[in-house]
Design an enzyme around this catalytic site. Structure first.
Site, short mmCIF file in Angstrom:
data_model
loop_
_atom_site.label_atom_id
_atom_site.label_comp_id
_atom_site.label_asym_id
_atom_site.label_seq_id
_atom_site.Cartn_x
_atom_site.Cartn_y
_atom_site.Cartn_z
CE LYS A 1 -3.84 2.06 2.59
NZ LYS A 1 -4.70 1.90 3.79
CE LYS B 1 -6.40 1.94 -0.90
NZ LYS B 1 -7.07 2.04 0.39
ZN LIG Z 1 -6.19 3.34 7.93
#
Ligand SMILES: [Zn+2]
Length: 326
Positions: free
Chosen positions: A196, A249
Site C-alpha cells: 500500500k 493499492k
Molecule cells: Zn487506515
C-alpha cells in the site's frame, strides 16, 4: 510456414469471433469487489461530492444495496464504517456493536450470496485520522497492533468472511492471524493490504470515509511510490505471516508491482482501483471527454493482464451491468 518477408499478425484479428477465440485475458463479474461506506445514523444516503455515484449510506439503506449486488451477481463487498463519535484510540473500530459489526450482522442475516470483506483499520475511527495509536506525533507500531487484532476479531465474530487489514503496521498479518486463530476463526482468510503506497490517489476516499489525517501524513507507514523491491519485501513477509490474498493499492499507476507480486506469490492478487482513479474517469466522462464504459473495461482488462485476479472497484456495479449487456 512463413511465406512472405514479414509476419501476418492481423490473421488473428480478422473478425470478432476470431478475436474472441484468441483472447488471452478475460474479465468477469466474479472478479469484482464493491466497496461500501456505512454511516452511523438513520435515513442517510449522502453522495460523496468527489466521487459521483458513490454514497455513504445508513443501515436502513443496506437492504437495497444487498439486493442490487446479488441481482448483478457481484460476489463480494468491502465494508468501511463512518462512525458518529471518534476518539484518540479509535474505539468504534473494535466495538462489538460498532457500525461495521452491525452492518456485517445485517448482511449475514439477509443473504449468504455475498462474501463480506471487512476493512480492518482505525483511521475512520480516530480523532486524528491516523491508522493507529499516536506517540510522539507518529503512529506507534506495537501499541497499535492489539487494537487491530481486536478489530479483526469483533468483525469475525459479527460474521465477516474475510478480514482485510489495511493499516500497514509491521507484523499486522501475524498478530491478526494469531488473534483470529485463538478466537476460533482459523478458517477466516486474511486479505492483506500488503503493498500500500502513500498515494495522492486516495484523496476522494478520505471524503467518503471521513478519514483525513489531522496532522502530518501516512508516509511513515505507507510505502514510497518510488520503491519496487520494498513492495516485494512487504508481500513476502505478509505471505510468511499467513496472508491468503495480497492487495496492491493503488492499481493503475502500479501495474508493474501487480505483475511482480503475481510472479512471486502463488496466491490471489487483488488490485485496488482506488478513489482517485475512479474520480478522474468520472470527471472526464461527465465532461464528455472519454467513453466511460470503454475506458473502464479497458483498464480492468489491463489489471487482469498485469496479474490481478480480483479487482476492488467503485465501478463494480457499472461493470457488472456492462458485462451483462455484452
Ligand atoms: Zn487506515
Amino acid at each position: 510456414m512463413k511465406n512472405s518477408e514479414f509476419s501476418r499478425h492481423r490473421r488473428l484479428r480478422t473478425s470478432q469471433t476470431m478475436r474472441r477465440f484468441v483472447r488471452e485475458t478475460d474479465l468477469t463479474v466474479d472478479d469484482l469487489v464493491y466497496p461500501l461506506f456505512i454511516v452511523e445514523g438513520e435515513n442517510i444516503k449522502n453522495e460523496v461530492s468527489s466521487m459521483p455515484g458513490v454514497f455513504q449510506i445508513s443501515l436502513d439503506y443496506l437492504d437495497d444495496e444487498i439486493d442490487e449486488l446479488v441481482s448483478l451477481g457481484i460476489p463480494s463487498l468491502l465494508l468501511f464504517g463512518v462512525p458518529k463519535e471518534k476518539d484518540e484510540v479509535g474505539s468504534g473500530a473494535y466495538d462489538p456493536n460498532g457500525i461495521v459489526q452491525q452492518a456485517i450482522r445485517h448482511i449475514k442475516n439477509k443473504t449468504d450470496q455475498l462474501l463480506i470483506i471487512a476493512d480492518t483499520c482505525l483511521c475512520e475511527y480516530t480523532s486524528h485520522g491516523h491508522c493507529g495509536v499516536i506517540e510522539h506525533q507518529d503512529v506507534d507500531n506495537d501499541k497499535s497492533l492489539p487494537l487491530h487484532v481486536k478489530t479483526a476479531v469483533t468483525q469475525a465474530e459479527a460474521g465477516a468472511d474475510i478480514i482485510a487489514p489495511s493499516n500497514m503496521m509491521d507484523g499486522f498479518v501475524s498478530e491478526i492471524r494469531k488473534g483470529l486463530d485463538e478466537a476460533g476463526f482459523e478458517n477466516i482468510p486474511i486479505m492483506s493490504y500488503a503493498v500500500k503506497y502513500a498515494s495522492a490517489f486516495y484523496g476522494p476516499f478520505r471524503d467518503a470515509a471521513d478519514s483525513t489525517p489531522q496532522f502530518g501524513d501516512r508516509k511513515t507507514y505507507q510505502m514510497d511510490p518510488a520503491n519496487r523491491l520494498e513492495a516485494l519485501r512487504e508481500a513476502a513477509s505478509d505471505i510468511e505471516e499467513g496472508a491468503d490474498f495480497l492487495i496492491v493499492k493503488p492499481a493503475l499507476s502500479y501495474m508493474d508491482i501487480i505483475r511482480d507480486v503475481k510472479n512471486q506469490h502463488p496466491v490471489p492478487v487483488v488490485a485496488y482501483n482506488v478513489s482517485g482513479e475512479y474520480s478522474m474517469v468520472k470527471a472526464a466522462s461527465l465532461n464528455g471527454w472519454v467513453d466511460e464504459k470503454a475506458i473502464v473495461l479497458e483498464k480492468f482488462i489491463a489489471m487482469k493482464r498485469a496479474g490481478a485476479d480480483i479487482i476492488i472497484t467503485y465501478f463494480a456495479k457499472d461493470v457488472a451491468k456492462w458485462l451483462q449487456d455484452n
